[in-house]
Scaffold this motif. Structure first.
Motif, mmCIF file in Angstrom:
data_model
loop_
_atom_site.group_PDB
_atom_site.id
_atom_site.type_symbol
_atom_site.label_atom_id
_atom_site.label_comp_id
_atom_site.label_asym_id
_atom_site.label_seq_id
_atom_site.Cartn_x
_atom_site.Cartn_y
_atom_site.Cartn_z
ATOM 1 N N GLY A 194 -8.184 -0.968 3.837
ATOM 2 C CA GLY A 194 -7.335 0.145 2.417
ATOM 3 C C GLY A 194 -6.730 -0.785 1.334
ATOM 4 O O GLY A 194 -5.646 -1.571 1.959
ATOM 5 N N ALA A 195 -6.565 -0.628 0.071
ATOM 6 C CA ALA A 195 -5.688 -1.313 -0.519
ATOM 7 C C ALA A 195 -4.691 -0.465 -1.643
ATOM 8 O O ALA A 195 -3.596 -0.797 -2.402
ATOM 9 N N GLY A 196 -3.823 0.141 -0.625
ATOM 10 C CA GLY A 196 -2.310 1.173 -0.295
ATOM 11 C C GLY A 196 -2.799 2.211 -1.550
ATOM 12 O O GLY A 196 -1.431 1.935 -2.544
ATOM 13 N N ALA A 197 -3.196 2.744 -0.926
ATOM 14 C CA ALA A 197 -3.007 4.015 -1.964
ATOM 15 C C ALA A 197 -3.629 5.402 -0.901
ATOM 16 O O ALA A 197 -4.302 5.260 -0.386
#
Lengths: 590, 148
Positions: free
Chosen positions: A271-274
């Motif tokens: 995941g990219a931090g959302a």
């Protein structure tokens, strides 16, 4: 001296408490003392985070667990435990029967955390020795419908927060025709601040999650899968990758698993931090390489999921239960629990509690038992318990008078909170409930993807109102307005982020209304937390060191050297810099 | 970047769903995503630059400007908030004379805030690169920063 084991518990929490250094010290000390026949091992977190660094060893059929081991203890530990075969009394936490951990974890029942802190997470052999991969072998001999039935019988519900029955989810997916194949996804995007059970399971026992996925994939007929894991958990990512590689090498993943004709290919996606990507339709968009925006359901993922194909998404904790259920039977699992919530739930205890960490309790255990009997009560008993925050930004605050509630999905929803992922943050009288509501709104406002008007703007307006109240600029009309926006926000948002964003506001209004009134009418913060509502005065502990006067950005503090100083209330901007600077506790706040 | 990209295409394939892993790969290497990378990737994956920019700006992980040698992530989770995370952020800001998302003099540290690091029992915490520091106090933070 027979074959001895020294196990250092090295989850992310253990490492940050210094487990790496302790492990290295053990390695060098054993070498220096030229002691042979001792195996030094690494393991994950056992959930005793309050007492890290933990070290485990076994002697004469008993298990000894040590707490708060530092580098300075290592030599003494080896002398006592290994050379003299005696308990190292200074740091012993428990001695227990290695098979029965009820002494170690009273009131708990460990199914999800069964191997956490006991096995080396990067060793597939360790997992296999604990009956690992037996469940998938058993499942492969059963018809898929029977596997689904077993999960339905267990009464297992989604542990990600919503509590949808897992077996039913699998059954509904199976019923959807999927000529192009299906996907099976593990949602490890544990975004709730205050929750860390998924991290610990992935770090400490990644194979159990993979095995749960295999069983699920076989049951629904999926040949492809993803573990969608947070990039903020580097160690969990590392252990997942290693576990996938080892499972492939042993033939548990890949083509024609164990000659059964069933194939499953598994990848990880970071995941990219959302935060919103924990919502299943947003997670699907993210896996497809798009912005993680939720979409309207129906169609549900069971019908149209990743790349338009039928998909099941289960959370980490849900999946860790699956192998146990297949091995021991669904009916055995459902013996534990309360009303419509069966089995156990892992909670992450944090905040102002004595024994913070992970606990796994049967559903229906009361909040009071979890906080006081297992968690040891308040960290600083001189400060009274005020509230427990459950379920992160989608949850709510529960006051003392409701602590005898049994923990299950339905009871918690009645309070206005939710079970959520299982984060439990305990607060004492020094925490301000208005500020806490502000904190969560700030979070949801930042994380709102902006698709729905009421979530994008509603959270913003609610946040502004709460900020005003915290500064003493609120009015009683604001409370009516808050409730009105909250209602619209929860009914007009597409996904659960907006739908549940008002929960922290509504529950604090419901249980701590007086605190809001104090802020608005009397311009007081009862918890003495909201800086703008405090009055700063200097008491006679002041020795006239002038540190605060030099620090004050508006030169509101005056006084001669070596005499008591004074604060000019007209000039004071209530920034709190003087309190942070004073070494003599000479500044009172009221 | 020009050496990194072919390896990333090799690992993930030139597909739309490889976009995020490719961006993560570049950022792991360079700590940020250079503007010129966007047009190169757009060409290779036959996508619009605006779509790639949209993905980059949606996720908090991605940065479009260079950062310092070490990235400090101050945790703003619930337990840290209750345990005084505000003081941690302020202390770091004061010691390094930088605010959120700024880089200190000499290009040594960049300060970021994150929602939760998942070490709630050890609150308040911060992460420098991949290392988590727990039970922070002002004195501790000072010592830690001096180590770097």
């Amino acid at each position: 001296m027979g074959n001895r084991e020294i196990v250092v518990l090295m989850g992310t929490c253990g490492k940050s408490a210094g487990a790496d250094r302790v492990y290295d010290k053990f390695a060098s000390a054993l070498k220096a003392k030229s002691i042979a026949g001792v195996e030094l091992k690494q393991s994950g977190c056992a959930g005793l985070c309050y007492s890290e660094v933990n070290v485990r060893t076994f002697r004469d059929g008993k298990e000894y667990l040590y707490a708060q081991i530092t580098e300075d203890d290592v030599e003494k530990f080896i002398d006592s435990e290994i050379i003299e075969n005696k308990t190292y009394m200074e740091k012993i936490l428990f001695e227990a029967d290695p098979v029965d951990d009820t002494a170690l974890f009273p009131k708990q029942k460990r199914i999800v955390l069964r191997n956490c802190g006991k096995i080396t997470p990067t060793s597939v052999d360790d997992y296999i020795a604990k009956d690992g991969y037996k469940a998938i072998l058993k499942a492969l001999t059963m018809p898929p419908e029977k596997v689904v039935q077993e999960i339905k019988d267990s009464g297992l519900r989604g542990r990600g927060g919503a509590g949808f029955p897992t077996g039913l989810k699998w059954e509904l997916t199976r019923k959807n025709p999927a000529p192009e194949g299906r996907y099976f996804i593990c949602n490890a995007d544990e975004g709730d601040p205050g929750a860390f059970m998924d991290r610990s399971v992935l770090e400490g026992d990644p194979h159990s999650v993979i095995e749960g996925m295999l069983i699920g994939a076989y049951a629904i007929g999926a040949n492809h899968g993803y573990i969608y894991v947070r990039a903020e958990y580097p160690l969990a990512v590392k252990h997942c990758l290693k576990a996938i590689e080892d499972a492939k090498a042993r033939g548990f993943l890949g083509e024609n698993i164990m000659g059964s004709g069933f194939s499953f290919d598994l990848k990880t996606k970071e995941g990219a931090g959302a935060f919103v990507c924990g919502e299943e339709t947003a997670l699907i968009a993210s896996i497809e390489g798009k912005r993680g925006m939720p979409s309207l359901r129906p169609p549900y993922p069971a019908e149209k999921g990743v790349f338009g194909k039928s998909t099941v998404i289960n959370n980490v904790e849900t999946l860790a239960n699956i192998p146990w259920i297949i091995l021991n039977g669904g009916s055995k699992y459902s013996e534990t629990g309360y009303e419509k919530s069966r089995g156990t739930k892992v909670f992450a205890l944090a905040g102002k509690i004595k024994k913070g960490g992970l606990v796994e309790v049967p559903m229906g255990t009361t909040l009071r038992e979890v906080i006081y009997d297992i968690g040891g009560g308040m960290a600083e008993p001189e400060y009274k318990f005020k509230a427990v925050q459950l379920g992160g930004p989608s949850g709510g605050c529960i006051p003392e008078r409701l602590l005898d509630l049994p923990v299950d999905y339905e009871s918690l929803v009645k309070t206005g909170a939710i079970m959520g992922s299982g984060g439990m943050v305990i607060m004492d009288e020094r925490s301000c409930m208005v500020d806490l509501a502000r904190y969560f709104l700030n979070f949801t406002q930042n994380e709102s993807c902006g698709k729905c008007t009421f979530c994008r703007l509603g959270t913003k307006r609610m946040l502004e109102i709460l900020e005003r109240i915290c500064k003493g600029q609120g009015t009683m009309d604001d409370l009516t307005l808050l409730q009105e926006i909250a209602k619209k926000c929860s009914t007009s948002s597409l996904c659960a982020l907006g739908g549940s964003a008002p929960n922290p506001v509504l529950t604090t209004l419901k249980y701590f209304y007086d605190e809001y009134v104090e802020h608005i009418v009397n311009k007081r913060c009862p918890a003495k937390y909201c800086k703008k509502l405090l009055t700063y005065t200097i008491n006679d502990k002041c020795i006239g060191c002038t540190a605060c006067a030099r620090k004050c950005p508006v030169k509101a503090i005056s006084g001669e050297k070596k005499t008591r100083h004074f604060i000019d209330q007209q000039k004071c901007i209530k920034c709190g810099a003087c309190v942070a600077t004073c070494k003599f506790n000479a500044i009172d706040t009221e | 970047m020009h050496q990194t990209l072919p390896a990333l295409y090799q690992s993930f394939g030139k597909r739309h769903d490889s976009l995020i892993p490719i961006l993560q790969g570049i950022q792991n290497k360079l700590k940020y995503i250079p503007k010129e990378a966007i047009s190169i990737i757009a060409n290779e994956l036959s996508m619009y630059e605006s779509d790639i920019y949209g993905v980059i700006t949606f996720y908090t992980q991605f940065r479009l400007s260079p950062v310092g040698q070490h990235i400090i992530k101050v945790c703003k989770g619930t337990a840290c908030h209750v345990g005084g995370a505000e003081t941690v952020g302020e202390a770091v800001s004061e010691m390094l004379q930088i605010s959120k998302n700024e880089t200190s003099r000499g290009n040594k540290f960049t300060l970021e805030y994150v929602a939760c690091l998942g070490c709630c029992s050890l609150a308040p915490v911060m992460m420098i690169d991949d290392k988590v520091y727990a039970h922070l106090t002002k004195e501790k933070i000072k010592k830690i920063l001096e180590e770097y």
